[in-house]
Design a protein around this motif. Sequence first.
Motif, short mmCIF file in Angstrom:
data_model
loop_
_atom_site.label_atom_id
_atom_site.label_comp_id
_atom_site.label_asym_id
_atom_site.label_seq_id
_atom_site.Cartn_x
_atom_site.Cartn_y
_atom_site.Cartn_z
N ASP A 48 -40.04 -32.82 26.54
CA ASP A 48 -40.74 -32.18 25.42
C ASP A 48 -42.21 -32.54 25.55
O ASP A 48 -42.55 -33.66 25.95
N PRO A 108 -53.25 -29.11 16.14
CA PRO A 108 -52.50 -29.91 15.16
C PRO A 108 -51.19 -29.28 14.75
O PRO A 108 -51.11 -28.07 14.51
N LEU A 109 -50.16 -30.11 14.67
CA LEU A 109 -48.84 -29.66 14.20
C LEU A 109 -48.52 -30.24 12.84
O LEU A 109 -48.04 -29.54 11.96
N VAL A 110 -48.73 -31.55 12.69
CA VAL A 110 -48.36 -32.21 11.43
C VAL A 110 -49.59 -32.94 10.87
O VAL A 110 -50.27 -33.67 11.58
N GLN A 111 -49.82 -32.71 9.61
CA GLN A 111 -51.00 -33.20 8.90
C GLN A 111 -51.08 -34.74 8.87
O GLN A 111 -50.07 -35.41 9.09
N TYR A 159 -49.30 -36.45 -0.19
CA TYR A 159 -47.93 -36.21 0.27
C TYR A 159 -46.93 -37.20 -0.34
O TYR A 159 -45.75 -37.17 -0.02
N ASN B 160 -45.55 -29.87 1.87
CA ASN B 160 -45.37 -29.41 3.25
C ASN B 160 -46.40 -30.07 4.17
O ASN B 160 -47.59 -29.90 3.99
N LYS B 161 -45.91 -30.79 5.17
CA LYS B 161 -46.80 -31.53 6.05
C LYS B 161 -47.18 -30.75 7.32
O LYS B 161 -47.96 -31.24 8.14
N THR B 162 -46.62 -29.56 7.45
CA THR B 162 -46.91 -28.76 8.64
C THR B 162 -48.34 -28.22 8.60
O THR B 162 -48.76 -27.66 7.60
N PHE B 163 -49.06 -28.38 9.70
CA PHE B 163 -50.40 -27.78 9.78
C PHE B 163 -50.23 -26.26 9.89
O PHE B 163 -49.47 -25.79 10.74
N PRO B 164 -50.94 -25.50 9.06
CA PRO B 164 -50.68 -24.06 9.05
C PRO B 164 -51.13 -23.38 10.34
O PRO B 164 -52.21 -23.67 10.85
N THR B 166 -50.27 -23.33 13.62
CA THR B 166 -50.00 -23.71 15.01
C THR B 166 -48.58 -23.35 15.43
O THR B 166 -48.36 -22.79 16.51
N ARG B 167 -47.64 -23.70 14.61
CA ARG B 167 -46.24 -23.47 14.98
C ARG B 167 -45.45 -23.21 13.71
O ARG B 167 -44.87 -24.12 13.13
N CYS B 230 -39.02 -26.63 21.10
CA CYS B 230 -39.51 -27.92 20.59
C CYS B 230 -38.32 -28.58 19.90
O CYS B 230 -37.25 -27.98 19.79
N PHE B 231 -38.49 -29.83 19.45
CA PHE B 231 -37.36 -30.55 18.85
C PHE B 231 -36.67 -29.72 17.76
O PHE B 231 -35.45 -29.56 17.77
N GLU B 232 -37.47 -29.19 16.83
CA GLU B 232 -36.89 -28.45 15.70
C GLU B 232 -36.23 -27.16 16.19
O GLU B 232 -35.19 -26.75 15.66
N ARG B 234 -34.91 -26.54 19.17
CA ARG B 234 -33.71 -26.77 19.99
C ARG B 234 -32.55 -27.35 19.18
O ARG B 234 -31.44 -27.49 19.69
#
Lengths: 392, 392
Positions: A48, A108-111, A159, B160-164, B166-167, B230-232, B234
């Motif tokens: 990964d 960036p993926l996670v804040q 958060y 929500n911790k996901t950065f908007p 990117t993925r 990616c991990f999520e 798969r």
Amino acid sequence: MSYQFSELSALYKSTLLENVIPFWETNSLDWSHGGYFTCLDREGKVYDTDKFIWLQNRQLWTFSMLYNRLDKKESWLKIAHHGAKFLAEKGRDSEGNWYFSLNQAGEPLVQPYNIFSDCFAAMAFSQYALASGETSAQEIALQAYKNVLRRQKNPKGKYNKTFPGTRNLKSLAVPMILANLSLEMDWLLHSEQLEEILDNTVQEIMTDFIDPELGLMYENVTPDGSFMDCFEGRLINPGHGIEAMWFVMDIARRRQDTKLINQAVDIMLNILNFGWDTKYGGIYYFLDLKGHPPQQLEWDQKLWWVHLESLVALAMGYGLTQRAECWQWYQKVHDYTWQHFPDSDNGEWFGYLNRRGEVLLNLKGGKWKGCFHVPRGLYLCWQQFSDSATNK
Amino acid sequence: MSYQFSELSALYKSTLLENVIPFWETNSLDWSHGGYFTCLDREGKVYDTDKFIWLQNRQLWTFSMLYNRLDKKESWLKIAHHGAKFLAEKGRDSEGNWYFSLNQAGEPLVQPYNIFSDCFAAMAFSQYALASGETSAQEIALQAYKNVLRRQKNPKGKYNKTFPGTRNLKSLAVPMILANLSLEMDWLLHSEQLEEILDNTVQEIMTDFIDPELGLMYENVTPDGSFMDCFEGRLINPGHGIEAMWFVMDIARRRQDTKLINQAVDIMLNILNFGWDTKYGGIYYFLDLKGHPPQQLEWDQKLWWVHLESLVALAMGYGLTQRAECWQWYQKVHDYTWQHFPDSDNGEWFGYLNRRGEVLLNLKGGKWKGCFHVPRGLYLCWQQFSDSATNK
């Protein structure tokens, strides 16, 4: 089995320099996008490509530390530079907070949802600044350190899902990381500031987080240091408590505070007695203080970092006190660790074993395991046994 | 081992009515503060008093459902009322969003950080409104349902911790719960609205979330229904996929859509083939589509709900299609489940077994296991086998 210090020193040295570091040098560099791969399978193949900021910074720290403390190898500095460049360019948001993760390209993926990315950035860039002499690296380290100080009372910021007021708990992780981080950064801090932080964190760890009856470390207590009878309050994380105890010993050694050293050793031994799996060997990952079922489904697993931190703490505790219990426990944890974690076929160490000590995840690195606990633990044990062999 | 439908029907009935329901009736009622205890040890003793809203609502649902569908027992309605009163008073914030957890007295501990508390509240209060005839319960159910619809595109809201950007990934849980919930609430919804939601959710589940080659259910896909490596992306959660398939069968049965029933059965069987542990038996908790190490350390554990949902799906799939594979798989999962999960000493079922099928947590309930999957699964299998015995 009984051990000679000189043999132990040689074992830790050769494993670090001939097995573990080469594994990361060979497999972890992302030459196309910068930074490091940490999701490496048993053989070292990348499975990964996501980049987790804790682990990016921890690998930067490791290679910088080896360069600073062990050997001025240009190849180590180059690997550190490779990570530092990627992290300096991609790792932070516009306000200077460190993201939790990026994709391979560095988007960036996670804040930045807690302060631990910033902690490891401060550690890493402080070591790297020492290694490289780059002023910009110093600035990055100090910025990250200020983020940690600013956010320490509310590490998760917006958060944070806890409803305010009903049950306020504080976490051992915060003073613990602050103690270790501040020592790491001593060359960048004013000595008054450093001593004040060390005083406060040691005081907080050794009073607020200790169970007065059993002498164990809690993970979470009320703001005034009381026990709270709930899942989080009853949680015992043996590896974390033991790691905190060697951080405290490290500070106490610096201050030649024998009483504090012995107090930390006592607690470390209590935790080992409580956390050792008498049926299958090894140290549990999580336990409930009262013996209730913990929330963590992985509670009975045996993790690499728990065992490495215990070896460091025991070697240090024995070196500082010569107490026989430390040496007995060292040998017990040594036998378990060296029999179960190293992968004799492909190098490096497995990270996750089930309760019976069988490999649970067929990997050398992932989201949480990178180039950090194994090399740091090996380095520290090597140095400790090397000193002990010399002073014998 | 081969089974008679009438014997199976009797087994499920007696276990539900003489073993499982009495366990919760005896042990779970908090007479001092209202609501239910769910943290019950092996014998039924309360080991923690926190109240998790998913489980509070699920127990309310269970007793209301039994009252509505099985028997108008006053004691069941009383237990439902006991939970409904507590939840109506304490469960929501000032905007009507459902908290995640409360302390024993009903003070909020964890904020409404996703929509699943609201989902289970809608299910629970809909059943309870049917049982009690209380208009206020209907209103609570509809308010919670509207929360779910309003928040479905961003279930975690500000948490929500996901950065908007990117993925972006969407989760199977949302359409899946919406399908089941809307069916549960059919008596409260306009039929046009209901049919539109069922159309959309079934369409989304059966196209976007299915792996085209292996015919497995993904947990997370891109918004247009593509695989993301990616991990999520798969991640395969066999129990969740199988549960989704019986929700789809349930909708397809209502519409007499034989093609959709068979499609759902095909996928259920693919998941079972992929998710079955051929060494120790039982269905894994999590797997990686490509066979890489998953992030979840509990991946190889055997969970009660996974096995109960599989029994429901297999009994339903066999009842609807008479396909021999369904029956073969039913028997295999039945043998494993009934040999490993029920506690013959103290009643009810263990929730968490290790890979070998040994008890991992010595409990009957906790933060995630309450009075829901066991009684719902037993009830549904009983009804299915009772029908099959009659129609034979």
